[in-house]
Write an enzyme that holds these catalytic residues in place. Structure first.
Site, PDB file in Angstrom:
ATOM      1  N   SER A  86      68.855  47.312  53.237  1.00  0.00           N
ATOM      2  CA  SER A  86      68.990  48.762  53.097  1.00  0.00           C
ATOM      3  C   SER A  86      69.937  49.333  54.149  1.00  0.00           C
ATOM      4  CB  SER A  86      67.627  49.439  53.232  1.00  0.00           C
ATOM      5  OG  SER A  86      66.715  48.873  52.336  1.00  0.00           O
TER       6      SER A  86
HETATM    7  N1  SAH Z   1      63.411  45.745  52.827  1.00  0.00           N
HETATM    8  C1  SAH Z   1      64.586  44.960  52.504  1.00  0.00           C
HETATM    9  C2  SAH Z   1      65.423  45.584  51.399  1.00  0.00           C
HETATM   10  C3  SAH Z   1      65.011  45.006  50.147  1.00  0.00           C
HETATM   11  S1  SAH Z   1      65.921  45.333  48.675  1.00  0.00           S
HETATM   12  C4  SAH Z   1      65.417  44.671  53.725  1.00  0.00           C
HETATM   13  O1  SAH Z   1      65.145  45.252  54.787  1.00  0.00           O
HETATM   14  O2  SAH Z   1      66.319  43.845  53.638  1.00  0.00           O
HETATM   15  C5  SAH Z   1      64.528  45.298  47.568  1.00  0.00           C
HETATM   16  C6  SAH Z   1      63.825  43.977  47.455  1.00  0.00           C
HETATM   17  O3  SAH Z   1      62.699  44.180  46.595  1.00  0.00           O
HETATM   18  C7  SAH Z   1      64.645  42.861  46.827  1.00  0.00           C
HETATM   19  O4  SAH Z   1      64.653  41.759  47.701  1.00  0.00           O
HETATM   20  C8  SAH Z   1      63.904  42.547  45.539  1.00  0.00           C
HETATM   21  O5  SAH Z   1      63.961  41.178  45.167  1.00  0.00           O
HETATM   22  C9  SAH Z   1      62.492  42.986  45.867  1.00  0.00           C
HETATM   23  N2  SAH Z   1      61.654  43.297  44.695  1.00  0.00           N
HETATM   24  C10 SAH Z   1      62.036  43.863  43.522  1.00  0.00           C
HETATM   25  N3  SAH Z   1      60.992  43.988  42.696  1.00  0.00           N
HETATM   26  C11 SAH Z   1      59.906  43.504  43.354  1.00  0.00           C
HETATM   27  C12 SAH Z   1      58.537  43.356  43.023  1.00  0.00           C
HETATM   28  N4  SAH Z   1      58.042  43.723  41.830  1.00  0.00           N
HETATM   29  N5  SAH Z   1      57.707  42.820  43.951  1.00  0.00           N
HETATM   30  C13 SAH Z   1      58.172  42.434  45.172  1.00  0.00           C
HETATM   31  N6  SAH Z   1      59.471  42.531  45.534  1.00  0.00           N
HETATM   32  C14 SAH Z   1      60.329  43.068  44.638  1.00  0.00           C
END
Ligand code: SAH
Length: 236
Positions: A86
């Protein structure tokens, strides 16, 4: 007044590096990281704890080597598997809204690179983070372990289910966007807890803060428009 010479600017940059490096860990990105934190502060994040932790967290180490030189730009960056690390300002804003404190147990949905979990790990007691993509869960677990964030537990699984064995949580944060906040996650929020989540479809998403009062009533407020990757639908 004449413009400063390039020699003077270089001298100032070196001086800045010498002054700031010891306060920020002294790695090659410490000046860029300090500039990132100042930008975040200019955009309105004021919590000293949040700013301190943004200063102390080495975002480049959560990125693949070819992207590390861009780690301190205030933008999201791709980490593969349709996921992003993010934008730093949004990480800081969500952290501030969450108001984490040392005794708190925090649930994060969407581990991704592990960066947001690392930021929270320095402000709360224990972080439980769930990632649906197995390769991302594995690499985030490894990064967090190597960097010594021993109070973070990473689980590969579907965030829609939450982490019932460890509930309730004082704080819940979603970093992927569902069309609406899953009731399961609200149910796993403790009385007096706070939940921060991007909600809605891409193009019309907003960052939502939910506060659960001591009597169990929920207060909901929209904070800013955002653009997170969608939360993958519930596995049935
Ligand atoms: N917090 C992260 C940003 C993540 S982007 C950081 O600091 O890097 C969003 C993430 O959510 C992705 O890795 C994606 O694979 C995950 N995601 C999407 N749908 C999801 C679900 N149903 N359960 C768990 N993770 C999920």
């Amino acid at each position: 007044m004449s413009a400063p010479s390039s020699k003077r600017l270089i001298c100032e940059a070196i001086l800045l590096a010498i002054v700031i490096a010891p306060c920020t860990g002294g790695d090659v990105f410490s000046v860029q990281r300090e500039q990132m934190v100042r930008l975040i502060e200019d955009r309105g994040v004021r919590s000293p704890d949040t700013l301190r932790v943004m200063r102390a967290t080495l975002r480049h180490l959560f990125l693949p080597p070819d992207l590390q030189s861009r780690a301190y730009e205030d933008r999201p960056l791709p980490i593969g598997y349709d996921a992003n690390i993010s934008q730093p300002y949004i990480v800081a804003l969500m952290t501030e809204l969450l108001e984490p404190a040392k005794p708190h147990r925090v649930l994060e949905i969407g581990t991704g690179s592990g960066y947001q979990a690392a930021v929270l790990a320095q402000l709360a007691g224990r972080i439980y983070t769930i990632e649906i993509v197995p390769a991302l869960a594995r690499s985030a677990r490894q990064t967090l372990r190597l960097l010594g964030y021993s109070n973070v537990a990473v689980r590969q699984g579907d965030g829609y289910r939450g982490w019932p064995e460890e509930a309730p949580f004082d704080r819940v944060i979603l970093t992927a966007s569902p069309p609406e906040i899953p009731q399961t996650l609200i149910d796993q929020l403790a009385r007096g807890g706070r939940l921060v989540a991007p909600v809605g479809r891409l193009g019309s998403q907003e960052l939502v803060l939910i506060e659960e009062k001591a009597d169990g009533t929920l207060h909901r407020r929209s904070v800013v428009p955002v653009a997170f990757v969608p939360m993958k639908p519930e596995l049935r």
